[in-house]
Design a protein around this motif. Structure first.
Motif, PDB file in Angstrom:
ATOM      1  N   HIS A 513      -6.492  -1.548   9.329  1.00 21.86           N
ATOM      2  CA  HIS A 513      -8.039  -1.233   9.017  1.00 21.86           C
ATOM      3  C   HIS A 513      -7.850  -0.139   8.030  1.00 21.86           C
ATOM      4  O   HIS A 513      -8.859   0.451   7.501  1.00 21.86           O
ATOM      5  CB  HIS A 513      -8.675  -0.435  10.622  1.00 21.86           C
ATOM      6  CG  HIS A 513      -8.875  -1.556  11.388  1.00 21.86           C
ATOM      7  ND1 HIS A 513      -9.117  -2.730  11.328  1.00 21.86           N
ATOM      8  CD2 HIS A 513      -8.238  -1.699  12.707  1.00 21.86           C
ATOM      9  CE1 HIS A 513      -9.319  -3.554  12.129  1.00 21.86           C
ATOM     10  NE2 HIS A 513      -8.753  -2.767  13.209  1.00 21.86           N
ATOM     11  N   MET A 514      -6.696   0.660   7.702  1.00 22.16           N
ATOM     12  CA  MET A 514      -6.830   1.739   6.468  1.00 22.16           C
ATOM     13  C   MET A 514      -6.318   1.097   5.196  1.00 22.16           C
ATOM     14  O   MET A 514      -5.741   1.888   4.399  1.00 22.16           O
ATOM     15  CB  MET A 514      -6.391   3.025   7.048  1.00 22.16           C
ATOM     16  CG  MET A 514      -4.946   3.008   7.548  1.00 22.16           C
ATOM     17  SD  MET A 514      -4.524   4.467   8.492  1.00 22.16           S
ATOM     18  CE  MET A 514      -4.315   5.780   7.195  1.00 22.16           C
ATOM     19  N   THR A 515      -6.127  -0.362   4.943  1.00 24.24           N
ATOM     20  CA  THR A 515      -5.467  -0.907   3.878  1.00 24.24           C
ATOM     21  C   THR A 515      -6.562  -1.736   3.049  1.00 24.24           C
ATOM     22  O   THR A 515      -7.146  -2.481   3.991  1.00 24.24           O
ATOM     23  CB  THR A 515      -4.238  -1.547   4.209  1.00 24.24           C
ATOM     24  OG1 THR A 515      -4.280  -2.719   5.353  1.00 24.24           O
ATOM     25  CG2 THR A 515      -3.306  -0.642   4.842  1.00 24.24           C
ATOM     26  N   ALA A 516      -6.455  -1.832   1.952  1.00 22.71           N
ATOM     27  CA  ALA A 516      -6.950  -2.862   1.026  1.00 22.71           C
ATOM     28  C   ALA A 516      -6.166  -2.886  -0.302  1.00 22.71           C
ATOM     29  O   ALA A 516      -6.299  -1.847  -0.963  1.00 22.71           O
ATOM     30  CB  ALA A 516      -8.525  -2.406   0.813  1.00 22.71           C
ATOM     31  N   HIS A 517      -5.757  -4.098  -0.429  1.00 21.20           N
ATOM     32  CA  HIS A 517      -5.005  -4.191  -1.957  1.00 21.20           C
ATOM     33  C   HIS A 517      -5.834  -3.709  -2.919  1.00 21.20           C
ATOM     34  O   HIS A 517      -7.015  -3.998  -3.519  1.00 21.20           O
ATOM     35  CB  HIS A 517      -4.455  -5.491  -2.270  1.00 21.20           C
ATOM     36  CG  HIS A 517      -3.296  -5.465  -3.163  1.00 21.20           C
ATOM     37  ND1 HIS A 517      -3.764  -5.448  -4.635  1.00 21.20           N
ATOM     38  CD2 HIS A 517      -2.168  -5.532  -3.011  1.00 21.20           C
ATOM     39  CE1 HIS A 517      -2.545  -5.501  -5.332  1.00 21.20           C
ATOM     40  NE2 HIS A 517      -1.653  -5.580  -4.570  1.00 21.20           N
ATOM     41  N   GLY A 521      -8.075  -6.433  -2.921  1.00 22.38           N
ATOM     42  CA  GLY A 521      -8.910  -6.022  -1.598  1.00 22.38           C
ATOM     43  C   GLY A 521      -8.340  -6.561  -0.320  1.00 22.38           C
ATOM     44  O   GLY A 521      -9.046  -6.255   0.730  1.00 22.38           O
ATOM     45  N   GLU A 522      -7.155  -7.186  -0.303  1.00 23.27           N
ATOM     46  CA  GLU A 522      -6.795  -7.829   0.999  1.00 23.27           C
ATOM     47  C   GLU A 522      -6.114  -6.510   1.932  1.00 23.27           C
ATOM     48  O   GLU A 522      -5.508  -5.790   1.270  1.00 23.27           O
ATOM     49  CB  GLU A 522      -5.362  -8.861   0.519  1.00 23.27           C
ATOM     50  CG  GLU A 522      -6.072 -10.268   0.142  1.00 23.27           C
ATOM     51  CD  GLU A 522      -4.989 -11.096  -0.457  1.00 23.27           C
ATOM     52  OE1 GLU A 522      -3.798 -11.018   0.198  1.00 23.27           O
ATOM     53  OE2 GLU A 522      -5.179 -11.987  -1.232  1.00 23.27           O
ATOM     54  N   GLN A 523      -6.192  -6.977   3.027  1.00 23.10           N
ATOM     55  CA  GLN A 523      -5.829  -6.072   4.118  1.00 23.10           C
ATOM     56  C   GLN A 523      -4.071  -6.092   3.978  1.00 23.10           C
ATOM     57  O   GLN A 523      -3.480  -7.307   3.723  1.00 23.10           O
ATOM     58  CB  GLN A 523      -5.972  -6.553   5.379  1.00 23.10           C
ATOM     59  CG  GLN A 523      -5.946  -5.497   6.516  1.00 23.10           C
ATOM     60  CD  GLN A 523      -6.276  -5.955   7.868  1.00 23.10           C
ATOM     61  OE1 GLN A 523      -6.111  -7.011   8.521  1.00 23.10           O
ATOM     62  NE2 GLN A 523      -7.570  -5.590   8.312  1.00 23.10           N
ATOM     63  N   LEU A 524      -3.288  -5.140   4.469  1.00 21.95           N
ATOM     64  CA  LEU A 524      -1.787  -5.282   4.443  1.00 21.95           C
ATOM     65  C   LEU A 524      -1.429  -6.549   5.255  1.00 21.95           C
ATOM     66  O   LEU A 524      -1.912  -6.605   6.334  1.00 21.95           O
ATOM     67  CB  LEU A 524      -1.459  -3.973   5.312  1.00 21.95           C
ATOM     68  CG  LEU A 524      -0.050  -3.595   5.003  1.00 21.95           C
ATOM     69  CD1 LEU A 524       0.565  -3.223   3.908  1.00 21.95           C
ATOM     70  CD2 LEU A 524       0.487  -2.732   6.300  1.00 21.95           C
ATOM     71  N   PRO A 525      -0.628  -7.270   4.819  1.00 23.99           N
ATOM     72  CA  PRO A 525      -0.205  -8.493   5.479  1.00 23.99           C
ATOM     73  C   PRO A 525       0.795  -7.822   6.846  1.00 23.99           C
ATOM     74  O   PRO A 525       1.561  -7.107   6.756  1.00 23.99           O
ATOM     75  CB  PRO A 525       0.571  -9.265   4.495  1.00 23.99           C
ATOM     76  CG  PRO A 525       0.238  -8.681   3.102  1.00 23.99           C
ATOM     77  CD  PRO A 525       0.062  -7.141   3.510  1.00 23.99           C
ATOM     78  N   ASP A 530       5.492  -5.426   9.584  1.00 24.27           N
ATOM     79  CA  ASP A 530       6.613  -5.736  10.226  1.00 24.27           C
ATOM     80  C   ASP A 530       7.858  -5.171   9.487  1.00 24.27           C
ATOM     81  O   ASP A 530       9.157  -4.685  10.320  1.00 24.27           O
ATOM     82  CB  ASP A 530       6.777  -7.176  10.765  1.00 24.27           C
ATOM     83  CG  ASP A 530       5.765  -7.696  11.746  1.00 24.27           C
ATOM     84  OD1 ASP A 530       5.125  -6.773  12.288  1.00 24.27           O
ATOM     85  OD2 ASP A 530       5.541  -8.664  11.973  1.00 24.27           O
ATOM     86  N   LYS A 531       8.149  -5.373   8.068  1.00 24.95           N
ATOM     87  CA  LYS A 531       9.142  -5.047   7.362  1.00 24.95           C
ATOM     88  C   LYS A 531       9.090  -3.507   7.421  1.00 24.95           C
ATOM     89  O   LYS A 531      10.342  -3.003   7.627  1.00 24.95           O
ATOM     90  CB  LYS A 531       8.984  -5.538   6.107  1.00 24.95           C
ATOM     91  CG  LYS A 531       9.206  -7.016   5.909  1.00 24.95           C
ATOM     92  CD  LYS A 531       9.410  -7.373   4.605  1.00 24.95           C
ATOM     93  CE  LYS A 531       9.368  -9.118   4.266  1.00 24.95           C
ATOM     94  NZ  LYS A 531       8.803  -9.384   2.994  1.00 24.95           N
TER      95      LYS A 531
END
Length: 676
Positions: A513-517, A521-525, A530-531
Motif C-alpha cells: 500500500h505504500m508503493t507506486a512505480h 504508478g503500478e504497485q510493487l509486484p 518475495d525476492k
C-alpha cells in the motif's frame, strides 16, 4: 513584550524569525533568571515540597529547553558560520550553568529531604521517579565532591561539551568541503540514472560542467554500490574513510580530540568513585555492568560469527568470479550489490522506483493510524527551510495530541545521519496539557528532474525507525516534564520503539500500500517483494558482527583502555577486529575519527544499546506476529504499556507489562535468519 523570537514560550518556535543575533541575549537572560530562581529556592526557609520546590525547577527547565532547542536544531540542519559561533558560545554558558546546578548541595539536600518526607508516598509514580532520578543525577553531577574536585569536575564537563561539538563540526566541514568532478559520463557506467542526474545538477549548481560527487550519503552511496569505475570508488572511499583525520586538513583532525575526550571521561568517572567511564555510563542504563554488556555481545558474536564467515566466503568467491584477484574495501559494497542482484534477481535501484516520497509517507501514517488509533495530517507552521514540513497527530475524535516536523533531504550545512529530537515535551500546566512536538530529520536524496524523491527500501526503514522514536515522544501520557516521552528512559531502551517500527517494512500487507512505480504508478509486484524478503537476511551475519565490533570497541575504550598509555583508540579497534571482524578495512581507514555516536552523540559506552534494544524490539514485535501484523489490540497494549509510560517507570517493567515476561534472544536471531 520581548521581540526576541527565542523568548516566546507559547506556541511553536518562530523559525522564520530566529537569527544568530537572537541567541546570546535570550540565553543570557534565561540563565540569569535560572540563577535567581536557584538562589531563591536554595535559601527558602519553607520545607521543600513538590509544589514549592520541584515544580518551579521543572517549569524553568522546560522554558530553557524551549529557547535553546530550536537553536541546537537549526545548528544541525541549516548550519552557518554565524549560527555556529552563537551556538558554541552559548553552549559553553549553558554547560557552566548546568554544572553549577548539578553540584548545588543545597538543592541536592532538598530533593533528599522530599524523598525522606511523608509527602513522597503521596506523589504520583512519575513524580517519585523524577525525584529519584534527580537524587541520582546530583550524585553523578558531583554534588557530593569536595570544593576543589567540584571545580575540576565542572571544568571537565565544559571541556567535554566543547570537544564533542568540535568533533561533530570537523566531520561536517570535511564532508562539506570534499567535491570530486568527473567530466566524462563514460567513466560512470553502472551508476543509476537518478544518481547521474543528481551529480549533473550538483555540478551545474557549482557552475561546473560534468558530474559532481560529494561525501554526503545520497551522492557517496550509489557510487560505492553501482559504479563500475573502481578508481572512482577508491577515491571516494579513501576520502570518506579518512574524514577528520591526519589525512585531512590539520584543523579538522579529530585524533587529538579523541585522546582528550577519553582522558576527560575517565577522570570524570574516577572523581565520582567509578573505576572507569563505562561504569558511570551504565549507572543510568538497563545493563548493570560493563562485564554484563561484554558477555551479551560475546554471546551474540558466537551465534552470529559462523553466519558472518559464510557471508564473507561467498562474497570473496563472487569477487574472484568478477575478476577481482583481491577484493578491497571499496569493492565490498559493489560486489555485494552484484551478488545480491544475481542471487535474488533484483537491485536496490529497481526497488527504489516503487517508493516515491508521498506514497511512503502515506503508508507510514496508515500503519500508525491503524495500530495506534490516531490520525495524521499535514498542516502549517513556520519552518527553517523550504524542504521541511509540519504535521498534526490527532485522536479518534479529531482532537490534536501531538505535532512533528519532517526534514528529509540531504544538503550542505546539514549534519549527516537521521535522528529524532524533542521540540516541545508534553506536560500538564495551569492552563492545561501542553502537547508534544518532535523533529524528524533524515538525509535522503532530494527530488531530481521534476520527479518526486524516491527512497531506497533502506531509507524507508530509516524513516520508520525515526518515526518510532517520534511516537515514543509524541504518544506519551505522562504529565510531568522530566519523565515525559523519551525523557528519563534508559539509554539502552530508547531504541526499542524505533527498531520495533522497522519490522513493518517487511510486511506485504503494509508495503504494497505504500508503493507506486514512479513512471507507471503500478504497485510493487508480489514477486519482487518475495525476492526482497528472501534477500532480507543477505549478509545479516556480516552486519551483526560489524555492529558487535563497534559496540565492543566503544565498551573497551571506556572501560579497560588506558588513554595515557602508548596505545591509541585505533589500536583498540584493531584488537577488537582481531577477535570479531570478518572483513578488515585498510590500515589507513580512520573510522574512530568520524564515530560521532560515541564521541559527540551521547552513545559513549552505550553503542551496544542498538543490539540490546533489538532483542527487546524483535520480541515486542513477535506479539504482532501472533495477533496480526496490524493488530489494534497489540498496538493498544504497546501504546499504553511502552509509549505512553515514557520514563515514568523502568523500561524492563514497561516491557514485562506489555509482553507478560522478560525478553528473549530467540526472536532477534529468527528475524535475522540466524536461529539454530
Amino acid at each position: 513584550m520581548s521581540t526576541n523570537p527565542l523568548l516566546s514560550f507559547s506556541g511553536l518556535p518562530k523559525f522564520n524569525q530566529i537569527q544568530p543575533e537572537h541567541v546570546s541575549p535570550a540565553i543570557e537572560q534565561l540563565i540569569s533568571e535560572g540563577r535567581a530562581l536557584v538562589e531563591q529556592l536554595a535559601t527558602s526557609a519553607e520545607q521543600a515540597s513538590w509544589q514549592n520546590f520541584v515544580q518551579p525547577i521543572e517549569d524553568f527547565s522546560e522554558k530553557l529547553s524551549r529557547s535553546w532547542g530550536p537553536v541546537g536544531h537549526m545548528n544541525a540542519v541549516v548550519n552557518t558560520p554565524e549560527l555556529r559561533a552563537a551556538y558554541n558560545d552559548n553552549l559553553a554558558k549553558l554547560t557552566d550553568f548546568y554544572s553549577d546546578l548539578s553540584q548545588d548541595e543545597r538543592l541536592y539536600n532538598k530533593y533528599k529531604a522530599i524523598q525522606a518526607s511523608g509527602e513522597f508516598a503521596q506523589l504520583s509514580a512519575a513524580q517519585k521517579k523524577i525525584i529519584e532520578n534527580e537524587v541520582r543525577g546530583f550524585k553523578l553531577g558531583g554534588a557530593e565532591l569536595p570544593a576543589a574536585e567540584k571545580a575540576r569536575f565542572k571544568e571537565i564537563a565544559e571541556q567535554l561539551s566543547k570537544s564533542g561539538s568540535k568533533f561533530e563540526e570537523n566531520i561536517l566541514d570535511n564532508t562539506n568541503d570534499f567535491k570530486h568532478i568527473v567530466e566524462n559520463a563514460a567513466e560512470l557506467n553502472g551508476l543509476p540514472e537518478d544518481a547521474l542526474q543528481a551529480a549533473a545538477e550538483a555540478a551545474k549548481a557549482e557552475g561546473k560542467s560534468g558530474y559532481l560527487f560529494s561525501l554526503h550519503f545520497p551522492s557517496y552511496m550509489p557510487v560505492m554500490q553501482y559504479c563500475d569505475n573502481r578508481a572512482l570508488r577508491e577515491t571516494l572511499y579513501r576520502a570518506y574513510a579518512t574524514r577528520a583525520s591526519e589525512f585531512s586538513k590539520a584543523e579538522w583532525d579529530n585524533t587529538p580530540l579523541i585522546a582528550d575526550l577519553l582522558k576527560l571521561k575517565r577522570e570524570e568517572a574516577q572523581l565520582l568513585g567509578f573505576n572507569n567511564y563505562a561504569e558511570l555510563s551504565l549507572a543510568t542504563k538497563m545493563a548493570d555492568a560493563p562485564q554484563q554488556v561484554t558477555d551479551f555481545l560475546d554471546t551474540l558474536a558466537k551465534r552470529a560469527r559462523p553466519y558472518a564467515e559464510k557471508d564473507v566466503a561467498e562474497l570473496k568467491a563472487y569477487a574472484s568470479k568478477l575478476g577481482f584477484s583481491e577484493m578491497q574495501a571499496w569493492d565490498v559494497g559493489y560486489v555485494s550489490e552484484k551478488l545480491r542482484q544475481e542471487k535474488y534477481a533484483f537491485s536496490d535501484q529497481e526497488v527504489k522506483q516503487y517508493f516515491p516520497e508521498d506514497k511512503v509517507k502515506a503508508g507510514l501514517f496508515k500503519v500508525v493510524e491503524t495500530i495506534f488509533g490516531v490520525q495524521v495530517r499535514q498542516t502549517d507552521a513556520p519552518l527553517w527551510h523550504k524542504d521541511a514540513s509540519f504535521y498534526e497527530i490527532s485522536d479518534q475524535q479529531r482532537q490534536p495530541i501531538a505535532y512533528f516536523y519532517l526534514d528529509l533531504y540531504a544538503r550542505n550545512g546539514k549534519r549527516g545521519g537521521a535522528w529524532m529530537d524533542e521540540c516541545i515535551t508534553r506536560r500538564k500546566t495551569a492552563s492545561g496539557i501542553e502537547l508534544p512536538v518532535a523533529y524528524l530529520t533524515c538525509n535522503f536524496s532530494a527530488p531530481v528532474s521534476g520527479k518526486p524523491a524516491l527512497f531506497t527500501h533502506d531509507e524507508v526503514i530509516t524513516l520508520f525507525h525515526e518515526f518510532g522514536h517520534g511516537l515514543h515522544h509524541m504518544l506519551t501520557q505522562v504529565d510531568e516534564y522530566s519523565v515525559s516521552g523519551i525523557k528519563g528512559v534508559e539509554w539502552d531502551a530508547v531504541e526499542l520503539p524505533s527498531q520495533f517500527m522497522e519490522n513493518f517494512c517487511w510486511e506485504w500487507d503494509v508495503l504494497r500500500h505504500m508503493t507506486a512505480h514512479v513512471d507507471s504508478g503500478e504497485q510493487l509486484p508480489r514477486a519482487l517483494f518475495d525476492k526482497m524478503v528472501a534477500a532480507k537476511n543477505f549478509q545479516a551475519g556480516m552486519q551483526t558482527v560489524r555492529q558487535i565490533e563497534f559496540s565492543l570497541f566503544d565498551m573497551r575504550l571506556h572501560s579497560s583502555f588506558d588513554p595515557d598509555s602508548k596505545q591509541t583508540a585505533l589500536d583498540i579497534l584493531e584488537q577488537v577486529r582481531d577477535e570479531v571482524a570478518v572483513i578488515r578495512p585498510p590500515a589507513w581507514n580512520r573510522f574512530p575519527n568520524s564515530f560521532s555516536h560515541i564521541f559527540a552523540g551521547g552513545y559513549s559506552a552505550g553503542y551496544y544499546s542498538y543490539k540490546w534494544a533489538e532483542v527487546l524490539s524483535a520480541d515486542a514485535y513477535s506479539l504482532f506476529e501472533e495477533l496480526g501484523v496490524l493488530s489494534a489490540e497489540a498496538g493498544s497494549r504497546f501504546k499504553n504499556e511502552v509509549l505512553a509510560q515514557g520514563g515514568s517507570r523502568p523500561a524492563m517493567e514497561s516491557f514485562v507489562a506489555f509482553r507478560g515476561r522478560e525478553p528473549s534472544l530467540d526472536a532477534l536471531l529468527r528475524h535475522n535468519g540466524m536461529a539454530s
